[in-house]
Design a protein around this motif. Structure first.
Motif, PDB file in Angstrom:
ATOM      1  N   VAL B   8       0.854  -1.243  -0.074  1.00 20.09           N
ATOM      2  CA  VAL B   8      -0.061   0.038  -0.039  1.00 20.09           C
ATOM      3  C   VAL B   8       1.122   1.260   0.042  1.00 20.09           C
ATOM      4  O   VAL B   8       1.922   1.428   0.807  1.00 20.09           O
ATOM      5  CB  VAL B   8      -1.045   0.090   1.292  1.00 20.09           C
ATOM      6  CG1 VAL B   8      -1.717   1.309   1.264  1.00 20.09           C
ATOM      7  CG2 VAL B   8      -1.686  -1.082   1.336  1.00 20.09           C
ATOM      8  N   HIS B   9       0.646   2.317  -0.911  1.00 21.66           N
ATOM      9  CA  HIS B   9       1.344   3.419  -0.807  1.00 21.66           C
ATOM     10  C   HIS B   9       0.711   4.432  -0.242  1.00 21.66           C
ATOM     11  O   HIS B   9      -0.319   4.541  -0.303  1.00 21.66           O
ATOM     12  CB  HIS B   9       1.694   3.865  -2.442  1.00 21.66           C
ATOM     13  CG  HIS B   9       2.460   2.862  -3.086  1.00 21.66           C
ATOM     14  ND1 HIS B   9       3.778   2.979  -2.747  1.00 21.66           N
ATOM     15  CD2 HIS B   9       2.417   1.997  -3.743  1.00 21.66           C
ATOM     16  CE1 HIS B   9       4.526   2.140  -3.594  1.00 21.66           C
ATOM     17  NE2 HIS B   9       3.891   1.388  -4.250  1.00 21.66           N
ATOM     18  N   PHE B  12       3.700   9.456   1.648  1.00 24.06           N
ATOM     19  CA  PHE B  12       5.199   9.218   1.748  1.00 24.06           C
ATOM     20  C   PHE B  12       5.713   8.620   0.527  1.00 24.06           C
ATOM     21  O   PHE B  12       6.935   8.804   0.285  1.00 24.06           O
ATOM     22  CB  PHE B  12       5.493   8.417   2.859  1.00 24.06           C
ATOM     23  CG  PHE B  12       5.596   9.484   4.261  1.00 24.06           C
ATOM     24  CD1 PHE B  12       6.546  10.073   4.569  1.00 24.06           C
ATOM     25  CD2 PHE B  12       4.344   8.945   5.019  1.00 24.06           C
ATOM     26  CE1 PHE B  12       6.568  10.622   5.947  1.00 24.06           C
ATOM     27  CE2 PHE B  12       4.358   9.892   6.175  1.00 24.06           C
ATOM     28  CZ  PHE B  12       5.493  10.554   6.718  1.00 24.06           C
ATOM     29  N   SER B  13       4.870   8.043  -0.247  1.00 24.93           N
ATOM     30  CA  SER B  13       5.578   7.265  -1.439  1.00 24.93           C
ATOM     31  C   SER B  13       4.570   7.727  -2.797  1.00 24.93           C
ATOM     32  O   SER B  13       4.261   6.755  -3.288  1.00 24.93           O
ATOM     33  CB  SER B  13       5.788   5.878  -1.244  1.00 24.93           C
ATOM     34  OG  SER B  13       4.524   5.275  -0.922  1.00 24.93           O
ATOM     35  N   GLY B  14       4.277   8.918  -2.963  1.00 23.12           N
ATOM     36  CA  GLY B  14       3.215   9.239  -3.958  1.00 23.12           C
ATOM     37  C   GLY B  14       1.600   8.804  -4.143  1.00 23.12           C
ATOM     38  O   GLY B  14       1.141   8.989  -5.012  1.00 23.12           O
ATOM     39  N   GLY B  15       1.533   8.344  -2.764  1.00 23.17           N
ATOM     40  CA  GLY B  15       0.165   7.904  -2.459  1.00 23.17           C
ATOM     41  C   GLY B  15      -0.689   9.476  -2.260  1.00 23.17           C
ATOM     42  O   GLY B  15      -0.329  10.311  -2.010  1.00 23.17           O
ATOM     43  N   GLU B  16      -2.075   8.983  -2.143  1.00 19.59           N
ATOM     44  CA  GLU B  16      -3.182  10.256  -1.874  1.00 19.59           C
ATOM     45  C   GLU B  16      -3.335  10.471  -0.344  1.00 19.59           C
ATOM     46  O   GLU B  16      -3.732  11.088   0.038  1.00 19.59           O
ATOM     47  CB  GLU B  16      -4.237   9.997  -2.923  1.00 19.59           C
ATOM     48  CG  GLU B  16      -3.879  10.027  -4.208  1.00 19.59           C
ATOM     49  CD  GLU B  16      -4.977   9.412  -5.117  1.00 19.59           C
ATOM     50  OE1 GLU B  16      -6.172   9.225  -4.596  1.00 19.59           O
ATOM     51  OE2 GLU B  16      -5.041   9.375  -6.352  1.00 19.59           O
ATOM     52  N   VAL B 140       0.197 -10.627  -7.007  1.00 17.51           N
ATOM     53  CA  VAL B 140      -1.108 -10.156  -7.970  1.00 17.51           C
ATOM     54  C   VAL B 140      -1.521  -9.092  -7.562  1.00 17.51           C
ATOM     55  O   VAL B 140      -2.107  -8.927  -6.369  1.00 17.51           O
ATOM     56  CB  VAL B 140      -2.147 -11.272  -7.931  1.00 17.51           C
ATOM     57  CG1 VAL B 140      -3.215 -10.959  -8.449  1.00 17.51           C
ATOM     58  CG2 VAL B 140      -1.465 -12.684  -8.236  1.00 17.51           C
ATOM     59  N   ASN B 141      -1.582  -8.098  -8.455  1.00 21.39           N
ATOM     60  CA  ASN B 141      -1.696  -6.763  -7.937  1.00 21.39           C
ATOM     61  C   ASN B 141      -3.149  -6.173  -8.208  1.00 21.39           C
ATOM     62  O   ASN B 141      -3.611  -6.276  -9.673  1.00 21.39           O
ATOM     63  CB  ASN B 141      -0.616  -5.679  -8.354  1.00 21.39           C
ATOM     64  CG  ASN B 141      -0.808  -4.204  -7.819  1.00 21.39           C
ATOM     65  OD1 ASN B 141      -2.141  -3.659  -7.845  1.00 21.39           O
ATOM     66  ND2 ASN B 141       0.247  -3.804  -7.480  1.00 21.39           N
ATOM     67  N   PHE B 142      -4.264  -5.963  -7.102  1.00 19.87           N
ATOM     68  CA  PHE B 142      -5.541  -5.527  -7.606  1.00 19.87           C
ATOM     69  C   PHE B 142      -5.627  -4.282  -8.541  1.00 19.87           C
ATOM     70  O   PHE B 142      -6.560  -4.270  -9.181  1.00 19.87           O
ATOM     71  CB  PHE B 142      -6.460  -5.983  -6.446  1.00 19.87           C
ATOM     72  CG  PHE B 142      -7.760  -5.745  -6.843  1.00 19.87           C
ATOM     73  CD1 PHE B 142      -8.731  -6.792  -7.299  1.00 19.87           C
ATOM     74  CD2 PHE B 142      -8.505  -4.619  -6.618  1.00 19.87           C
ATOM     75  CE1 PHE B 142      -9.700  -6.641  -7.861  1.00 19.87           C
ATOM     76  CE2 PHE B 142      -9.891  -4.525  -6.981  1.00 19.87           C
ATOM     77  CZ  PHE B 142     -10.505  -5.640  -7.540  1.00 19.87           C
ATOM     78  N   ARG B 143      -4.864  -3.438  -7.941  1.00 22.19           N
ATOM     79  CA  ARG B 143      -4.965  -1.964  -8.478  1.00 22.19           C
ATOM     80  C   ARG B 143      -4.790  -1.942  -9.972  1.00 22.19           C
ATOM     81  O   ARG B 143      -5.387  -1.102 -10.675  1.00 22.19           O
ATOM     82  CB  ARG B 143      -3.921  -1.112  -8.000  1.00 22.19           C
ATOM     83  CG  ARG B 143      -4.331   0.031  -8.353  1.00 22.19           C
ATOM     84  CD  ARG B 143      -3.531   1.115  -7.442  1.00 22.19           C
ATOM     85  NE  ARG B 143      -3.752   2.484  -7.933  1.00 22.19           N
ATOM     86  CZ  ARG B 143      -3.008   3.286  -8.775  1.00 22.19           C
ATOM     87  NH1 ARG B 143      -1.796   2.595  -9.465  1.00 22.19           N
ATOM     88  NH2 ARG B 143      -3.300   4.485  -9.252  1.00 22.19           N
ATOM     89  N   GLY B 179      -2.363  -2.978  -3.674  1.00 23.36           N
ATOM     90  CA  GLY B 179      -1.605  -2.032  -4.388  1.00 23.36           C
ATOM     91  C   GLY B 179      -2.287  -0.632  -4.446  1.00 23.36           C
ATOM     92  O   GLY B 179      -2.004   0.177  -5.016  1.00 23.36           O
ATOM     93  N   GLY B 180      -2.953  -0.306  -3.431  1.00 26.87           N
ATOM     94  CA  GLY B 180      -3.571   0.841  -3.552  1.00 26.87           C
ATOM     95  C   GLY B 180      -2.674   1.941  -3.055  1.00 26.87           C
ATOM     96  O   GLY B 180      -1.823   1.886  -2.450  1.00 26.87           O
ATOM     97  N   ILE B 181      -3.143   3.197  -3.732  1.00 28.17           N
ATOM     98  CA  ILE B 181      -2.433   4.523  -3.329  1.00 28.17           C
ATOM     99  C   ILE B 181      -3.322   5.582  -2.772  1.00 28.17           C
ATOM    100  O   ILE B 181      -2.938   6.571  -2.384  1.00 28.17           O
ATOM    101  CB  ILE B 181      -1.612   5.245  -4.659  1.00 28.17           C
ATOM    102  CG1 ILE B 181      -2.927   5.468  -5.632  1.00 28.17           C
ATOM    103  CG2 ILE B 181      -0.841   4.172  -5.393  1.00 28.17           C
ATOM    104  CD1 ILE B 181      -2.366   6.702  -6.833  1.00 28.17           C
TER     105      ILE B 181
END
Lengths: 115, 238
Positions: B8-9, B12-16, B140-143, B179-181
């Protein structure tokens, strides 16, 4: 008593086994039933196609949607539960509202959902 | 079932979303733990991130891990050397050389979306054999599915199914992550299980991919943090 123009009940062995999936919507704003039904059908048709959806016996139950608690129920057959849950997960927006579907319970009867 | 979301981003790493928003949403969805993934940052930023994580850990009531994601081979080697300083080491898949290098590096825990921005699946049988040998989980990335549609989505699904098939054949571990941002990109564990089921995993395997595989990673972290640990495979027995 069933009328003349209605079909007879199928024998129990010929009937489809149903599953009811209760879900809760986590969203920024409350959402209405019509938007949810539209979104579920659109996503299912996009993801599995008309042929795939025809095998699911999917139906969003209007009478069981609770707008205050944002809880609803989708019916499908016992072989399509994971397909329907996948569809619910693929819905990220209803209009401009961002949403998440939380799966509460899967049951063979509405009573078993204990809504 | 004790589910973990290991990729999960945050902001701090480009997430919202902030760490609090992500942690509270993960708790609401029924996760036991979550791993905040960051890219390699300076020592000062890292210490701020670690302090924030410690603060959120106390408030959230779920297990919170810190992971670093390597975007190229240079970063991967750099992070592998500092493996003891953080919880999870992820390698950002997509580049064929990085995919192979990640599979061959025992320090790596997760190879994220190996098919990212590729026409092929990004993994061959040789890489998967290495991944199985070195205990590198294939993600396996759901995003990727969530943000794509039509032709792109079907291509990604095809590639994911191929990776799942290879991983099953060579007994490599599979992990499912949102894999959510944003906190609105996290998904219910049951949704991720059902989705993995569509990709060719049995329901039992899919459940293991979201609970048992992350648990084994967490167990490895605890072992590494224990006083008796020397190097992987060597520890002091009292």
């Amino acid at each position: 008593m069933r009328g003349k123009n209605q079909l007879k009940f199928l024998l129990p062995t010929l009937r489809e086994r149903e599953r009811y999936i209760a879900f809760k919507i986590i969203s920024e704003e409350p959402v209405v039933y019509e938007d949810i039904e539209q979104a579920i059908w659109n996503v299912a048709l996009d993801f599995f196609g008309e042929h795939g959806v025809s095998k699911m016996s999917m139906y969003v139950i209007k009478s069981l949607y609770d707008i205050e608690r944002q809880i609803g129920v989708v019916r499908c057959n016992n072989k399509s539960v994971s397909q329907v849950i996948s569809c619910l997960g693929l819905i990220s927006r209803l209009g401009d509202t961002r949403v998440i579907f939380k799966i509460l319970k899967v049951s063979g009867t509405i009573k078993g959902l204990k809504l | 079932m004790q589910a973990f979301d290991m990729h999960v981003h945050s902001s701090f790493s480009g997430g919202e979303s902030s760490l609090e928003q992500l942690a509270s949403m993960a708790k609401q969805l029924g996760y036991r733990g979550i791993c905040f993934t960051a890219y390699p940052i300076s020592k000062r930023e890292e210490s701020i991130l670690k302090a924030e994580i410690e603060r959120v850990k106390k408030e959230a009531g779920i297990e919170i891990l810190l992971g670093f994601e390597a975007r190229n081979i240079k970063e991967l080697k750099f992070l592998a050397k500092r493996r003891g300083e953080f919880d999870v080491l992820l390698a950002r898949g997509g580049d064929l050389k990085l995919n192979r290098e990640a599979c061959e590096t025992p320090e790596v825990d997760i190879l994220t979306h190996p098919e990212f921005e590729r026409l092929d699946s990004g993994l061959d049988h040789v890489s998967v054999k290495f991944a199985a040998k070195n205990n590198v989980a294939i993600e396996v990335n759901f995003r990727e599915i969530l943000i794509s549609n039509k032709k792109t989505r079907s291509m990604i699904l095809k590639n994911m199914s191929r990776n799942v098939k290879l991983a099953k054949k060579y007994h490599a571990t599979i992990i499912i992550c949102s894999g959510g941002i944003s906190h609105y990109e996290l998904r219910d564990p049951k949704v991720l299980i059902s989705f993995a089921n569509q990709l060719g995993l049995e329901l039992k395997e899919a459940k293991e991919a979201i609970s048992k595989t992350p648990e084994s990673i967490v167990k490895k972290i605890k072992e590494r943090r224990s006083e008796n640990f020397i190097i992987p495979g060597v520890k002091v027995i009292e």
